[in-house]
Design an enzyme around this catalytic site. Structure first.
Site, PDB file in Angstrom:
ATOM      1  N   GLY A 109      -4.779 -40.832 -26.167  1.00 57.09           N
ATOM      2  CA  GLY A 109      -3.395 -41.306 -26.025  1.00 57.09           C
ATOM      3  C   GLY A 109      -2.541 -40.304 -25.273  1.00 57.09           C
ATOM      4  O   GLY A 109      -1.407 -40.027 -25.653  1.00 57.09           O
ATOM      5  N   GLU A 128      -6.725 -42.384 -30.781  1.00 59.99           N
ATOM      6  CA  GLU A 128      -6.236 -41.011 -30.571  1.00 59.99           C
ATOM      7  C   GLU A 128      -6.608 -40.136 -31.765  1.00 59.99           C
ATOM      8  O   GLU A 128      -6.348 -40.476 -32.902  1.00 59.99           O
ATOM      9  CB  GLU A 128      -4.715 -41.036 -30.339  1.00 59.99           C
ATOM     10  CG  GLU A 128      -4.021 -39.695 -30.365  1.00 59.99           C
ATOM     11  CD  GLU A 128      -4.559 -38.683 -29.349  1.00 59.99           C
ATOM     12  OE1 GLU A 128      -4.651 -39.022 -28.158  1.00 59.99           O
ATOM     13  OE2 GLU A 128      -4.890 -37.552 -29.762  1.00 59.99           O
ATOM     14  N   GLU A 148     -11.917 -30.652   3.462  1.00 62.83           N
ATOM     15  CA  GLU A 148     -11.894 -31.720   2.442  1.00 62.83           C
ATOM     16  C   GLU A 148     -13.184 -32.514   2.523  1.00 62.83           C
ATOM     17  O   GLU A 148     -13.593 -32.946   3.587  1.00 62.83           O
ATOM     18  CB  GLU A 148     -10.690 -32.634   2.644  1.00 62.83           C
ATOM     19  CG  GLU A 148     -10.651 -33.852   1.731  1.00 62.83           C
ATOM     20  CD  GLU A 148     -10.714 -33.532   0.236  1.00 62.83           C
ATOM     21  OE1 GLU A 148      -9.845 -32.820  -0.275  1.00 62.83           O
ATOM     22  OE2 GLU A 148     -11.681 -33.994  -0.433  1.00 62.83           O
ATOM     23  N   GLY A 150     -17.077 -27.502   1.427  1.00 60.58           N
ATOM     24  CA  GLY A 150     -16.949 -26.068   1.677  1.00 60.58           C
ATOM     25  C   GLY A 150     -17.648 -25.247   0.609  1.00 60.58           C
ATOM     26  O   GLY A 150     -17.618 -25.603  -0.575  1.00 60.58           O
ATOM     27  N   HIS A 165      29.985 -43.674 -12.383  1.00 60.63           N
ATOM     28  CA  HIS A 165      29.986 -44.744 -13.384  1.00 60.63           C
ATOM     29  C   HIS A 165      29.840 -46.097 -12.699  1.00 60.63           C
ATOM     30  O   HIS A 165      30.469 -46.314 -11.677  1.00 60.63           O
ATOM     31  CB  HIS A 165      31.297 -44.714 -14.178  1.00 60.63           C
ATOM     32  CG  HIS A 165      31.410 -45.845 -15.147  1.00 60.63           C
ATOM     33  ND1 HIS A 165      30.723 -45.849 -16.344  1.00 60.63           N
ATOM     34  CD2 HIS A 165      32.085 -47.024 -15.082  1.00 60.63           C
ATOM     35  CE1 HIS A 165      30.989 -46.985 -16.979  1.00 60.63           C
ATOM     36  NE2 HIS A 165      31.810 -47.721 -16.231  1.00 60.63           N
ATOM     37  N   THR A 213      -9.428 -26.867  -5.249  1.00 59.84           N
ATOM     38  CA  THR A 213     -10.459 -27.891  -5.422  1.00 59.84           C
ATOM     39  C   THR A 213     -10.194 -28.826  -6.593  1.00 59.84           C
ATOM     40  O   THR A 213     -10.999 -29.726  -6.860  1.00 59.84           O
ATOM     41  CB  THR A 213     -11.834 -27.224  -5.589  1.00 59.84           C
ATOM     42  OG1 THR A 213     -11.702 -26.158  -6.549  1.00 59.84           O
ATOM     43  CG2 THR A 213     -12.322 -26.629  -4.279  1.00 59.84           C
ATOM     44  N   GLY A 214      -9.094 -28.611  -7.316  1.00 60.48           N
ATOM     45  CA  GLY A 214      -8.634 -29.603  -8.282  1.00 60.48           C
ATOM     46  C   GLY A 214      -9.461 -29.738  -9.540  1.00 60.48           C
ATOM     47  O   GLY A 214     -10.012 -28.761 -10.054  1.00 60.48           O
ATOM     48  N   ILE A 233      -1.061 -39.008 -21.236  1.00 61.17           N
ATOM     49  CA  ILE A 233      -0.313 -39.715 -20.187  1.00 61.17           C
ATOM     50  C   ILE A 233      -1.195 -40.730 -19.457  1.00 61.17           C
ATOM     51  O   ILE A 233      -0.832 -41.901 -19.315  1.00 61.17           O
ATOM     52  CB  ILE A 233       0.309 -38.716 -19.187  1.00 61.17           C
ATOM     53  CG1 ILE A 233       1.385 -37.877 -19.894  1.00 61.17           C
ATOM     54  CG2 ILE A 233       0.917 -39.465 -17.989  1.00 61.17           C
ATOM     55  CD1 ILE A 233       2.149 -36.921 -18.997  1.00 61.17           C
TER      56      ILE A 233
HETATM   57  P1  FAD Z   1      -6.854 -32.451  -6.419  1.00 61.38           P
HETATM   58  O1  FAD Z   1      -5.785 -33.430  -6.171  1.00 61.38           O
HETATM   59  O2  FAD Z   1      -7.858 -32.768  -7.460  1.00 61.38           O
HETATM   60  O3  FAD Z   1      -7.584 -32.237  -5.025  1.00 61.38           O
HETATM   61  C1  FAD Z   1      -8.699 -31.442  -4.858  1.00 61.38           C
HETATM   62  C2  FAD Z   1      -9.463 -31.892  -3.629  1.00 61.38           C
HETATM   63  O4  FAD Z   1     -10.428 -30.892  -3.310  1.00 61.38           O
HETATM   64  C3  FAD Z   1     -10.245 -33.177  -3.813  1.00 61.38           C
HETATM   65  O5  FAD Z   1      -9.871 -34.130  -2.850  1.00 61.38           O
HETATM   66  C4  FAD Z   1     -11.704 -32.771  -3.662  1.00 61.38           C
HETATM   67  O6  FAD Z   1     -12.474 -33.739  -2.964  1.00 61.38           O
HETATM   68  C5  FAD Z   1     -11.586 -31.510  -2.804  1.00 61.38           C
HETATM   69  N1  FAD Z   1     -12.714 -30.594  -2.973  1.00 61.38           N
HETATM   70  C6  FAD Z   1     -13.231 -30.124  -4.141  1.00 61.38           C
HETATM   71  N2  FAD Z   1     -14.242 -29.267  -3.899  1.00 61.38           N
HETATM   72  C7  FAD Z   1     -14.370 -29.190  -2.550  1.00 61.38           C
HETATM   73  C8  FAD Z   1     -15.230 -28.475  -1.687  1.00 61.38           C
HETATM   74  N3  FAD Z   1     -16.162 -27.638  -2.166  1.00 61.38           N
HETATM   75  N4  FAD Z   1     -15.091 -28.651  -0.362  1.00 61.38           N
HETATM   76  C9  FAD Z   1     -14.142 -29.480   0.135  1.00 61.38           C
HETATM   77  N5  FAD Z   1     -13.304 -30.173  -0.629  1.00 61.38           N
HETATM   78  C10 FAD Z   1     -13.398 -30.031  -1.964  1.00 61.38           C
HETATM   79  N6  FAD Z   1       0.135 -35.860 -11.639  1.00 61.38           N
HETATM   80  C11 FAD Z   1       1.466 -36.004 -11.497  1.00 61.38           C
HETATM   81  O7  FAD Z   1       2.156 -35.015 -11.266  1.00 61.38           O
HETATM   82  N7  FAD Z   1       2.069 -37.228 -11.585  1.00 61.38           N
HETATM   83  C12 FAD Z   1       1.361 -38.354 -11.857  1.00 61.38           C
HETATM   84  O8  FAD Z   1       1.931 -39.444 -11.939  1.00 61.38           O
HETATM   85  C13 FAD Z   1      -0.050 -38.239 -12.025  1.00 61.38           C
HETATM   86  N8  FAD Z   1      -0.795 -39.340 -12.283  1.00 61.38           N
HETATM   87  C14 FAD Z   1      -2.148 -39.211 -12.387  1.00 61.38           C
HETATM   88  C15 FAD Z   1      -2.894 -40.352 -12.645  1.00 61.38           C
HETATM   89  C16 FAD Z   1      -4.266 -40.275 -12.754  1.00 61.38           C
HETATM   90  C17 FAD Z   1      -5.051 -41.523 -13.017  1.00 61.38           C
HETATM   91  C18 FAD Z   1      -4.913 -39.002 -12.570  1.00 61.38           C
HETATM   92  C19 FAD Z   1      -6.400 -38.887 -12.637  1.00 61.38           C
HETATM   93  C20 FAD Z   1      -4.171 -37.864 -12.316  1.00 61.38           C
HETATM   94  C21 FAD Z   1      -2.779 -37.952 -12.232  1.00 61.38           C
HETATM   95  N9  FAD Z   1      -1.990 -36.820 -12.001  1.00 61.38           N
HETATM   96  C22 FAD Z   1      -0.638 -36.950 -11.894  1.00 61.38           C
HETATM   97  C23 FAD Z   1      -2.586 -35.459 -11.855  1.00 61.38           C
HETATM   98  C24 FAD Z   1      -2.678 -35.065 -10.383  1.00 61.38           C
HETATM   99  O9  FAD Z   1      -3.438 -36.021  -9.701  1.00 61.38           O
HETATM  100  C25 FAD Z   1      -3.305 -33.685 -10.248  1.00 61.38           C
HETATM  101  O10 FAD Z   1      -2.595 -32.748 -11.032  1.00 61.38           O
HETATM  102  C26 FAD Z   1      -3.273 -33.200  -8.797  1.00 61.38           C
HETATM  103  O11 FAD Z   1      -3.970 -34.091  -7.969  1.00 61.38           O
HETATM  104  C27 FAD Z   1      -3.882 -31.791  -8.667  1.00 61.38           C
HETATM  105  O12 FAD Z   1      -3.834 -31.391  -7.357  1.00 61.38           O
HETATM  106  P2  FAD Z   1      -4.833 -30.326  -6.740  1.00 61.38           P
HETATM  107  O13 FAD Z   1      -4.396 -30.132  -5.331  1.00 61.38           O
HETATM  108  O14 FAD Z   1      -4.940 -29.149  -7.608  1.00 61.38           O
HETATM  109  O15 FAD Z   1      -6.287 -31.019  -6.792  1.00 61.38           O
END
Ligand code: FAD
Length: 472
Positions: free
Chosen positions: A186, A208, A36, A118, A450, A148-149, A188
């Site tokens: 508009g 929107e 991370e 990484g 209830h 990596t999200g 979530i």
């Molecule tokens: P992420 O959570 O994005 O994590 C990826 C991680 O990988 C990051 O920490 C990043 O630093 C790390 N990374 C990336 N590249 C590298 C690399 N090369 N080397 C090392 N580390 C790396 N979802 C819900 O279900 N409910 C909610 O209420 C909700 N609210 C949200 C509110 C906001 C404001 C936002 C922005 C998002 C919200 N989401 C919500 C969406 C949710 O946050 C994401 O769907 C979720 O975090 C995705 O998870 P993930 O593990 O795929 O990636």
């Protein structure tokens, strides 16, 4: 942990997808490391997403209730005011305790934590550039999971400075309540953050592009939502596009166009939140080097077992296909390591709930009515308003409804859509029912306590199954 150790599993990214995969992998007997680069575990969700936004939503809701919703309950309050610095601290404290909680879970489950960035050197090796004093290291592993999200999508021509023109990250850390706030998008995230600042006193306008807010929400629910939230003071400009936005030193000047009326107008706000969606994030990961492919939207291409072109490199969560939700990423994390350790894993993509944590909350699972129509299925609909639910009435919180969609021939539950108090908790029941292939009658015949809000779900199911509910 050995510096150049060989692992069974290396997870890149510690969001809800990555950290859950790492913990489960270790529990299934795989020697696991998780990389991370953020300096704290938990990814977008815990650091700048789900968790801080829910802290702000809850506390702004309590403030709004105290200032707008007490007198008729027989509670007289005076002098209530916002201490924003303390509200931010409360949010930061919950983030801190949850992210350090994951560090504890890593230790407890014997997952190694590699702090750094990484990048693939070859399909079996990832180099880690250490951060916060952690050493650089090279990790070899039999299996990799890319987790990596995602990152914020930017709007062409609009520069996010996280002060006046902000993404959700900046909107979670504003130093003062803006007088006027514009929200672009508009969906979530835009509606949740718009609600937070509106409750704290900002005059919020949502811009929107589509004719309605709420994205893929069922149309009836979206209509009810616009009406209820509109009453709370948020203004909606739908079928409207942003033409330009710039910071003139004092405020953000925007030009927008109402596409129905073909009319342009100027808009001015102290803060503009850009919330038009998120895009997969794989920068610097070296995917080109190892030939892992992405589609046009930057989603990492995988098969039904989450395998990329290299079968030992899998991908889960926001970095690939499907709804960008934390619980979807978590379940994929578990399924992916089960494929590695046992050869089988499973996520039911028809039973992934979505929740919007406004007040009232909006939650849904399965098909919308539009989707049922488009798929050519014969379906029936049952609805039940919270106005007819005794618990919602006693709580004086009775706006909204439950809408149930079931197969007209078999009565199988196809979808459930709720706008109302605690919708995000109530949707769990409908999700379980869809997962188990239940009929609307099955749920309607289950004894519900209830007086509870869950009786509204039971009655919605009864309406779908038999055409009639008891209390409405
Ligand atoms: P992420 O959570 O994005 O994590 C990826 C991680 O990988 C990051 O920490 C990043 O630093 C790390 N990374 C990336 N590249 C590298 C690399 N090369 N080397 C090392 N580390 C790396 N979802 C819900 O279900 N409910 C909610 O209420 C909700 N609210 C949200 C509110 C906001 C404001 C936002 C922005 C998002 C919200 N989401 C919500 C969406 C949710 O946050 C994401 O769907 C979720 O975090 C995705 O998870 P993930 O593990 O795929 O990636």
């Amino acid at each position: 942990p050995s510096n150049n150790g060989e692992y069974d599993l290396c997870v890149i990214g510690s969001g809800p997808g990555g950290y859950v995969a790492a913990i489960r992998g270790s529990q299934l007997g795989l020697k696991t490391v998780c990389i991370e680069k953020r300096g704290s575990l938990g990814g977008t969700c815990l650091n700048v997403g789900c968790i801080p936004s829910k802290a702000m939503l809850n506390n702004s809701h309590i403030y709004h209730t105290i200032t707008h919703d007490t007198k008729h309950r027989g509670i007289e309050v005076s002098g209530a005011k916002v201490n924003l610095a303390q509200m931010m601290k409360a949010k930061d404290d919950s983030v801190k305790s949850l992210t350090s909680g994951i560090e504890f879970l890593f230790k407890k489950n014997k997952v190694d934590y590699a702090k750094g960035v990484g990048s693939f050197e070859d399909p079996n090796t990832v180099s880690v550039k250490g951060i916060q004093g952690a050493p650089d290291r090279t990790i070899k592993a039999k299996n990799f999971i890319i987790a990596t999200g995602s990152e914020v999508k930017s709007f062409p021509g609009v520069t996010i400075d996280e002060k006046k023109i902000v993404s959700s990250t900046g909107a979670l850390a504003l130093p003062e309540v803006p007088k006027k706030m514009a929200v672009l998008g508009g969906g979530i995230i835009g509606l949740e953050m718009g609600s937070v600042w509106s409750r704290l006193g900002a005059d919020v306008t949502v811009i929107e592009f589509m004719p309605s807010v709420g994205g893929v929400m069922d149309t009836d629910i979206s209509k009810a939502f616009s009406r209820i939230i509109g009453k709370q003071g948020i203004k909606f400009k739908t079928s409207t596009k942003l033409l330009s936005a710039k910071d003139n030193g004092k405020s953000v000047e925007m030009e927008i166009e109402d596409m129905k009326k073909n009319k342009r107008e100027k808009l001015d706000a102290d803060v503009l939140l850009v919330a038009i969606g998120r895009a997969p994030y794989t920068e610097g990961l070296g995917l080109e080097k190892i030939g892992v492919e992405m589609d046009k939207a930057n989603r990492v291409i995988m098969d039904s077992e989450y395998r990329t072109k290299h079968p030992h490199i899998r991908v889960i969560g926001d970095a690939t296909f499907g709804p960008m939700l934390a619980h979807k990423a978590e379940d994929e994390g578990i399924a992916a390591v089960e494929f590695i350790a046992k050869g089988q894993g499973h996520v039911n993509y028809n039973a992934i709930p979505a929740v919007m944590y406004t007040h009232p909350e909006v939650a849904w699972v399965g098909m919308t009515e539009q989707q049922a129509k488009e798929s050519g299925l014969k379906y029936k609909v049952g609805t039940f308003p919270f106005m007819a639910n005794s618990r919602a009435k006693t709580n004086m919180d009775a706006e909204g409804l439950v809408k149930v969609i079931a197969d007209a021939e078999t009565d199988r539950l196809l979808g459930c859509h709720i706008i109302g108090p605690m919708a995000g908790e109530l949707i769990g029941e409908a999700t379980l029912a869809i997962e188990y292939g239940a009929s609307a009658e099955d749920v309607a015949r289950v004894c519900h306590a209830h007086p509870t809000l869950s009786e509204a779900v039971k009655e919605g199911m009864m309406a779908a199954w038999s055409g009639k509910s008891i209390h409405f």
